[in-house]
Enzyme design. Sequence first.
Site, PDB file in Angstrom:
ATOM      1  CD  GLU A  45      -2.441   1.843   0.393  1.00  0.00           C
ATOM      2  OE1 GLU A  45      -3.235   1.113  -0.227  1.00  0.00           O
ATOM      3  OE2 GLU A  45      -2.269   3.052   0.096  1.00  0.00           O
ATOM      4  CB  THR A  54     -12.119   5.095  -2.713  1.00  0.00           C
ATOM      5  OG1 THR A  54     -11.460   5.907  -3.686  1.00  0.00           O
ATOM      6  CG2 THR A  54     -13.604   5.125  -2.966  1.00  0.00           C
ATOM      7  CB  ILE A  61     -25.183   1.836   2.159  1.00  0.00           C
ATOM      8  CG1 ILE A  61     -25.665   3.142   2.803  1.00  0.00           C
ATOM      9  CG2 ILE A  61     -26.350   0.877   1.937  1.00  0.00           C
ATOM     10  CD1 ILE A  61     -26.613   3.930   1.982  1.00  0.00           C
ATOM     11  CG  HIS A  63     -25.234  -1.007  -1.652  1.00  0.00           C
ATOM     12  ND1 HIS A  63     -26.130   0.027  -1.483  1.00  0.00           N
ATOM     13  CD2 HIS A  63     -24.040  -0.406  -1.896  1.00  0.00           C
ATOM     14  CE1 HIS A  63     -25.506   1.184  -1.613  1.00  0.00           C
ATOM     15  NE2 HIS A  63     -24.235   0.948  -1.851  1.00  0.00           N
ATOM     16  CB  VAL A 186       3.655  -0.607  -7.168  1.00  0.00           C
ATOM     17  CG1 VAL A 186       4.145  -1.229  -8.473  1.00  0.00           C
ATOM     18  CG2 VAL A 186       3.522  -1.671  -6.088  1.00  0.00           C
ATOM     19  CB  ILE A 350     -14.211  -2.098  -7.505  1.00  0.00           C
ATOM     20  CG1 ILE A 350     -13.824  -3.325  -8.341  1.00  0.00           C
ATOM     21  CG2 ILE A 350     -15.118  -2.473  -6.339  1.00  0.00           C
ATOM     22  CD1 ILE A 350     -13.183  -4.444  -7.608  1.00  0.00           C
ATOM     23  CB  CYS A 416     -12.795  12.169  22.130  1.00  0.00           C
ATOM     24  SG  CYS A 416     -14.026  12.767  20.975  1.00  0.00           S
ATOM     25  CB  CYS A 458     -10.502  15.991  23.308  1.00  0.00           C
ATOM     26  SG  CYS A 458     -11.166  15.484  21.714  1.00  0.00           S
TER      27      CYS A 458
HETATM   28  C1  LIG Z   1     -18.946   8.899  -2.353  1.00  0.00           C
HETATM   29  C2  LIG Z   1     -18.857   7.413  -2.357  1.00  0.00           C
HETATM   30  C3  LIG Z   1     -19.881   6.657  -1.799  1.00  0.00           C
HETATM   31  C4  LIG Z   1     -19.814   5.257  -1.798  1.00  0.00           C
HETATM   32  N1  LIG Z   1     -20.750   4.554  -1.125  1.00  0.00           N
HETATM   33  C5  LIG Z   1     -20.654   3.199  -1.022  1.00  0.00           C
HETATM   34  C6  LIG Z   1     -21.584   2.460  -0.255  1.00  0.00           C
HETATM   35  O1  LIG Z   1     -22.478   3.027   0.371  1.00  0.00           O
HETATM   36  N2  LIG Z   1     -21.466   1.109  -0.227  1.00  0.00           N
HETATM   37  C7  LIG Z   1     -20.482   0.446  -0.908  1.00  0.00           C
HETATM   38  O2  LIG Z   1     -20.445  -0.775  -0.874  1.00  0.00           O
HETATM   39  N3  LIG Z   1     -19.544   1.133  -1.618  1.00  0.00           N
HETATM   40  C8  LIG Z   1     -19.609   2.496  -1.672  1.00  0.00           C
HETATM   41  N4  LIG Z   1     -18.675   3.211  -2.374  1.00  0.00           N
HETATM   42  C9  LIG Z   1     -17.642   2.485  -3.102  1.00  0.00           C
HETATM   43  C10 LIG Z   1     -16.514   1.982  -2.244  1.00  0.00           C
HETATM   44  O3  LIG Z   1     -16.085   2.967  -1.329  1.00  0.00           O
HETATM   45  C11 LIG Z   1     -15.372   1.572  -3.174  1.00  0.00           C
HETATM   46  O4  LIG Z   1     -15.859   0.709  -4.175  1.00  0.00           O
HETATM   47  C12 LIG Z   1     -14.254   0.859  -2.422  1.00  0.00           C
HETATM   48  O5  LIG Z   1     -13.812   1.632  -1.322  1.00  0.00           O
HETATM   49  C13 LIG Z   1     -13.109   0.590  -3.369  1.00  0.00           C
HETATM   50  O6  LIG Z   1     -12.091  -0.031  -2.655  1.00  0.00           O
HETATM   51  P1  LIG Z   1     -10.681  -0.319  -3.325  1.00  0.00           P
HETATM   52  O7  LIG Z   1      -9.927  -1.126  -2.363  1.00  0.00           O
HETATM   53  O8  LIG Z   1     -10.902  -0.833  -4.699  1.00  0.00           O
HETATM   54  O9  LIG Z   1     -10.071   1.135  -3.541  1.00  0.00           O
HETATM   55  P2  LIG Z   1      -9.284   2.087  -2.519  1.00  0.00           P
HETATM   56  O10 LIG Z   1      -9.917   2.164  -1.208  1.00  0.00           O
HETATM   57  O11 LIG Z   1      -9.080   3.376  -3.229  1.00  0.00           O
HETATM   58  O12 LIG Z   1      -7.905   1.342  -2.340  1.00  0.00           O
HETATM   59  C14 LIG Z   1      -6.931   1.318  -3.338  1.00  0.00           C
HETATM   60  C15 LIG Z   1      -5.608   1.511  -2.662  1.00  0.00           C
HETATM   61  O13 LIG Z   1      -4.576   1.338  -3.629  1.00  0.00           O
HETATM   62  C16 LIG Z   1      -3.515   2.171  -3.269  1.00  0.00           C
HETATM   63  N5  LIG Z   1      -2.652   2.366  -4.427  1.00  0.00           N
HETATM   64  C17 LIG Z   1      -2.959   2.990  -5.584  1.00  0.00           C
HETATM   65  N6  LIG Z   1      -1.892   2.990  -6.401  1.00  0.00           N
HETATM   66  C18 LIG Z   1      -0.899   2.328  -5.754  1.00  0.00           C
HETATM   67  C19 LIG Z   1       0.445   2.007  -6.079  1.00  0.00           C
HETATM   68  N7  LIG Z   1       0.992   2.365  -7.232  1.00  0.00           N
HETATM   69  N8  LIG Z   1       1.191   1.331  -5.173  1.00  0.00           N
HETATM   70  C20 LIG Z   1       0.658   0.951  -3.987  1.00  0.00           C
HETATM   71  N9  LIG Z   1      -0.616   1.245  -3.628  1.00  0.00           N
HETATM   72  C21 LIG Z   1      -1.386   1.922  -4.499  1.00  0.00           C
HETATM   73  C22 LIG Z   1      -4.206   3.444  -2.808  1.00  0.00           C
HETATM   74  O14 LIG Z   1      -3.373   4.236  -1.973  1.00  0.00           O
HETATM   75  C23 LIG Z   1      -5.434   2.912  -2.090  1.00  0.00           C
HETATM   76  O15 LIG Z   1      -5.268   2.831  -0.695  1.00  0.00           O
HETATM   77  C24 LIG Z   1     -18.719   4.607  -2.408  1.00  0.00           C
HETATM   78  C25 LIG Z   1     -17.685   5.370  -2.972  1.00  0.00           C
HETATM   79  C26 LIG Z   1     -17.736   6.752  -2.912  1.00  0.00           C
HETATM   80  C27 LIG Z   1     -16.599   7.545  -3.436  1.00  0.00           C
END
Ligand SMILES: Cc1cc2nc3c(=O)[nH]c(=O)nc-3n(C[C@H](O)[C@H](O)[C@H](O)COP(=O)(O)OP(=O)(O)OC[C@H]3O[C@@H](n4cnc5c(N)ncnc54)[C@H](O)[C@@H]3O)c2cc1C
Length: 487
Positions: A45, A54, A61, A63, A186, A350, A416, A458
Amino acid sequence: MNTRQMRYGPLPVERVDVAVIGGGVVGAAVARALSAYELSVALVEARADVGDGTSKANTAILHTGFDAKPGTLESRLVRRGCELLADYATKTGIPVERTGAVLVAWTEEELAALPGLAAKAAENGYERCEIVDAEEVYRQVPALAPGALGGLTVPDESIICPWTTTLAFATEALSRGAYLLLNTRVEGVEPPSGTADTVLRTSRGTLRAGWVVNAAGLGSDVIDGLFGHKRFTVTPRRGELFVFDKLARPMVNRIVLPVPSSRGKGVLVSPTIYGNIMLGPTAEDRDDRTDTSTSEDGFAFLLEKGRKLMPALLEEEVTASYAGLRAATEHGDYQVFLDAGQRYLVLGGIRSTGLTSAMAVAEHALGLLGEAGLRLDAKATLPDPPRMPNIGEAFPRPYERADLIAEDPAYGTAVCFCERVTEGEIRDALASPIPPADIDGLRRRTRALMGRCQGFFCGAEVEKRLCAGVAREHGENGDTEKTGEAQ
Ligand SMILES: Cc1cc2nc3c(=O)[nH]c(=O)nc-3n(C[C@H](O)[C@H](O)[C@H](O)COP(=O)(O)OP(=O)(O)OC[C@H]3O[C@@H](n4cnc5c(N)ncnc54)[C@H](O)[C@@H]3O)c2cc1C
């Protein structure tokens, strides 16, 4: 691996069987699943903490998948992920509440769309939606603005803690022997030729991997490009949200959804697992993959929506606002591709449902990797799943538990006050297998500073405790007993 190697210094390992890039909820779920097998696994990471992209800034939620596009991979994985995560949450103590949802029709056109939405839900395998009249809608949500014509109920939609979810997956991966490599970006990839390993050039040195899983969220297309592919482009879609004070909480006891449009799920009003109400999110395509700032336009849009949906809510105090970036692509479904020759799997695109689907995405990923030749021999024994600290309102928090306080008075000493976070909880977070790296990380583990005073009262005290914890992680005081060094 100790906590220091997790974040600083040279990599504690030169080669692993599988490297998972991205420590969001998806990557952490995949690392957890892989580490149940006789494999060396690294979760790589770029940031100093898991779940800091994200995965920390969404609507939280869980879902049912009732409104997904039938027949898509997303529909299948959301449905399965919902079941898996609901079960896992019970085992590990991830805060979750089955509040149910009501989708409200405000126009004749929306009212006419409800039977189609109920049929779509059934196509997605969810049979419990019910069309209700306006009277029932107002019985369920009395604070709603006048003018609702009817609704569709979705009794199994739930709210969940997104922070504890990612932490639980990563903590379990760690306890099963996976490496957690934080602060490790990476930056370059030498894809394998023949049976050779893939070489990952990272900000902390070189890591060789037999197989690579790309779960890099907003960066997943960039990593895919480093493997020589051009299959999708991520366009960050910003979602801004308002969080209302806890005094607003009695106003809404279920998720209030709009009729979805082609742009997405629309603006909703929802209770949060921490006892607040949230309004949002917006949906706006952006260029900058790092800009999670909120905007004047976003605020104006949310205020207008809130006024139409629930005017009484706008009389309550907003305690916070935030924005998250969905990893949207030009395609309507998740972007999952396996290259057996490169021993490489991408889990991209995703966007709005990954918190819910993460465990099913991991299950799907293991299936694909196994079919492509990754040897999956189950470990003979596995440690019990972690029991996560409860930071939700559905179950008693430490300050409410006389038994716990009698055993350890630190759980009766508030630090807190707005969020009633105790000295004991902060101490435990700092000594946990994945300790926080900064104040935001401590907030995600305890709720400290996320109350109505936003740290005014706090802040200094919490920061002092965090600094002492981080200093211990750096080993500055040479006190190994209290470093919380695990594994
Ligand atoms: C406003 C909003 C509302 C949402 N509401 C919902 C909801 O209610 N319910 C639901 O199920 N989903 C919801 N989602 C979707 C959900 O949050 C995402 O689908 C999910 O968090 C994606 O996870 P991820 O692990 O793919 O991405 P991320 O959490 O973005 O993780 C990817 C990670 O990869 C790392 N990374 C990137 N490039 C590199 C690299 N080169 N080297 C090393 N690390 C790297 C990043 O730092 C990051 O930590 C919502 C999203 C948003 C924005």
